[in-house]
Design a protein around this motif. Sequence first.
Motif, PDB file in Angstrom:
ATOM      1  N   THR A  44       0.122   3.731   7.341  1.00  0.00           N
ATOM      2  CA  THR A  44       0.903   3.574   6.113  1.00  0.00           C
ATOM      3  C   THR A  44       0.515   4.624   5.087  1.00  0.00           C
ATOM      4  O   THR A  44       1.375   5.244   4.443  1.00  0.00           O
ATOM      5  CB  THR A  44       0.697   2.167   5.526  1.00  0.00           C
ATOM      6  N   TRP A  45      -0.790   4.839   4.934  1.00  0.00           N
ATOM      7  CA  TRP A  45      -1.240   5.859   3.980  1.00  0.00           C
ATOM      8  C   TRP A  45      -0.745   7.239   4.382  1.00  0.00           C
ATOM      9  O   TRP A  45      -0.247   8.002   3.558  1.00  0.00           O
ATOM     10  CB  TRP A  45      -2.767   5.849   3.911  1.00  0.00           C
TER      11      TRP A  45
ATOM     12  N   LEU B  47       0.829  -1.212   0.000  1.00  0.00           N
ATOM     13  CA  LEU B  47       0.000   0.000   0.000  1.00  0.00           C
ATOM     14  C   LEU B  47       0.863   1.262   0.000  1.00  0.00           C
ATOM     15  O   LEU B  47       0.479   2.276  -0.578  1.00  0.00           O
ATOM     16  CB  LEU B  47      -0.920  -0.006   1.218  1.00  0.00           C
ATOM     17  N   TYR B  48       2.019   1.205   0.617  1.00  0.00           N
ATOM     18  CA  TYR B  48       2.894   2.373   0.733  1.00  0.00           C
ATOM     19  C   TYR B  48       3.233   2.964  -0.634  1.00  0.00           C
ATOM     20  O   TYR B  48       3.443   4.172  -0.764  1.00  0.00           O
ATOM     21  CB  TYR B  48       4.180   1.965   1.452  1.00  0.00           C
TER      22      TYR B  48
ATOM     23  N   ALA C 195      -4.673   5.901  -3.422  1.00  0.00           N
ATOM     24  CA  ALA C 195      -4.059   5.555  -2.140  1.00  0.00           C
ATOM     25  C   ALA C 195      -5.073   5.538  -1.008  1.00  0.00           C
ATOM     26  O   ALA C 195      -5.139   4.584  -0.224  1.00  0.00           O
ATOM     27  CB  ALA C 195      -2.932   6.532  -1.836  1.00  0.00           C
ATOM     28  N   LEU C 196      -5.879   6.594  -0.889  1.00  0.00           N
ATOM     29  CA  LEU C 196      -6.832   6.662   0.218  1.00  0.00           C
ATOM     30  C   LEU C 196      -7.908   5.575   0.122  1.00  0.00           C
ATOM     31  O   LEU C 196      -8.183   4.899   1.122  1.00  0.00           O
ATOM     32  CB  LEU C 196      -7.468   8.049   0.290  1.00  0.00           C
TER      33      LEU C 196
ATOM     34  N   GLU D 136       1.840   9.601   2.255  1.00  0.00           N
ATOM     35  CA  GLU D 136       1.464  10.946   1.823  1.00  0.00           C
ATOM     36  C   GLU D 136       2.459  11.985   2.313  1.00  0.00           C
ATOM     37  O   GLU D 136       2.820  12.917   1.592  1.00  0.00           O
ATOM     38  CB  GLU D 136       0.061  11.279   2.339  1.00  0.00           C
TER      39      GLU D 136
ATOM     40  N   ALA E  39      -6.305   2.341   1.168  1.00  0.00           N
ATOM     41  CA  ALA E  39      -6.084   2.264   2.608  1.00  0.00           C
ATOM     42  C   ALA E  39      -7.392   1.982   3.335  1.00  0.00           C
ATOM     43  O   ALA E  39      -7.439   1.177   4.291  1.00  0.00           O
ATOM     44  CB  ALA E  39      -5.463   3.567   3.108  1.00  0.00           C
TER      45      ALA E  39
ATOM     46  N   ALA F 209      -3.046   0.284   8.288  1.00  0.00           N
ATOM     47  CA  ALA F 209      -3.354   0.771   6.944  1.00  0.00           C
ATOM     48  C   ALA F 209      -3.381   2.291   6.906  1.00  0.00           C
ATOM     49  O   ALA F 209      -2.819   2.923   6.007  1.00  0.00           O
ATOM     50  CB  ALA F 209      -4.692   0.194   6.472  1.00  0.00           C
ATOM     51  N   LEU F 210      -4.053   2.897   7.901  1.00  0.00           N
ATOM     52  CA  LEU F 210      -4.150   4.355   7.924  1.00  0.00           C
ATOM     53  C   LEU F 210      -2.783   5.001   8.181  1.00  0.00           C
ATOM     54  O   LEU F 210      -2.455   6.042   7.596  1.00  0.00           O
ATOM     55  CB  LEU F 210      -5.146   4.794   8.996  1.00  0.00           C
TER      56      LEU F 210
ATOM     57  N   ARG G 206      -0.100   5.252  -5.343  1.00  0.00           N
ATOM     58  CA  ARG G 206      -0.101   6.708  -5.439  1.00  0.00           C
ATOM     59  C   ARG G 206      -1.535   7.228  -5.520  1.00  0.00           C
ATOM     60  O   ARG G 206      -2.452   6.517  -5.936  1.00  0.00           O
ATOM     61  CB  ARG G 206       0.682   7.157  -6.675  1.00  0.00           C
ATOM     62  N   PRO G 207      -1.728   8.503  -5.152  1.00  0.00           N
ATOM     63  CA  PRO G 207      -3.044   9.129  -5.296  1.00  0.00           C
ATOM     64  C   PRO G 207      -3.468   9.096  -6.762  1.00  0.00           C
ATOM     65  O   PRO G 207      -2.605   9.090  -7.645  1.00  0.00           O
ATOM     66  CB  PRO G 207      -2.809  10.569  -4.810  1.00  0.00           C
TER      67      PRO G 207
END
Length: 352
Positions: A127-128, A87-88, A95-96, A132, A99, A124-125, A91-92
Amino acid sequence: MSPLRVSDVALAAGLLVADVGLAGNLLLDEEPWRLPVSAVIATLIAAAVLMRRRAPVPLLLGTVVVSAAAAAFGLLWDPFVGAAAVLYLVRPPRALPAAAGLAVVSAATAVVGQWWYAFGVPLALLTWGLAEAVRSQRAQAARQERQREHRILVDERVRIARELHDVVTHGMGLIAVKAGVANHVADSRPEEARDALRVIEATSRAALGEMRRLLHVLRDDADETPADPLTALPELAERARQTGVDVELTVLGTARVPEPVALAAYRIVQEAVTNVVKHAAPASCRAVVAVGANEIRIQVTDDGTAPIGELRLGHGLTGMRERVALYGGELIAGPGPDGGFRVAATLRCADG
């Protein structure tokens, strides 16, 4: 192997060892099939982490499915760590949502499996958010680098503009004066007119040579400034004498100074003498250049009678101020105490 590739290999190997080691202890007394299946799942997740830079979104989906299945059957202690690692790199704008999806799956598997799988939600949150923050920092660094490069480009263009102004005004000033002399004495004193034409020829050739050098800088970004511009000062004074300005040049000191500072000193003297030629000729001019280890002091005075309104407040004086400011010095330009015009400048060769 690149540092990023090394980090991916290390992360994948660490996850594989941790998963297999934990499963070997936790599943030792379970059904015989559970341990090899756990090892296979751990290998698949490690492989996804290893290849996460190639296709992060598809690999994330696959890792989430495998991790959810492993969590539902209690085959891995930390099934969502690998998914968070993939997940890291998502990209947007994906990404959100990715996550959020990983968080929902983690929560769901915690309900049907074991309660500790719910740690996948904050993981998860986190990592997001971390991804970012890193992306934002890199974007800001890239913007700052572009701004720095733009400032360098603008400064270089301003410097070249000053150089071109100095070359053109000095050369054209001398040419204009000698052309006027030649036109005035062409019939009565032809030999003097020929002398003026020879000065015009020599001055125009020198100016063209310098302009070619500056244009070469614009084309190839290669500056070929003289090795020691201060040694060219006597030639500058001699060219001014040929226009009818009696230049008395004195160079004091033999200290070695940085080449850019020496070039700035040369340009200031050139501009000051050119102003004398344009505004005060015929006149006498005295130029003193004192070269020290820490600074260069310049003083150019003339005994001309140009009106005070013609104080030469154009690009030439502006260029002098910019050169002096660039090297932390001072500039005084104005009417002299005994008449005429005076330019006094100081250029710092070193900090302190």
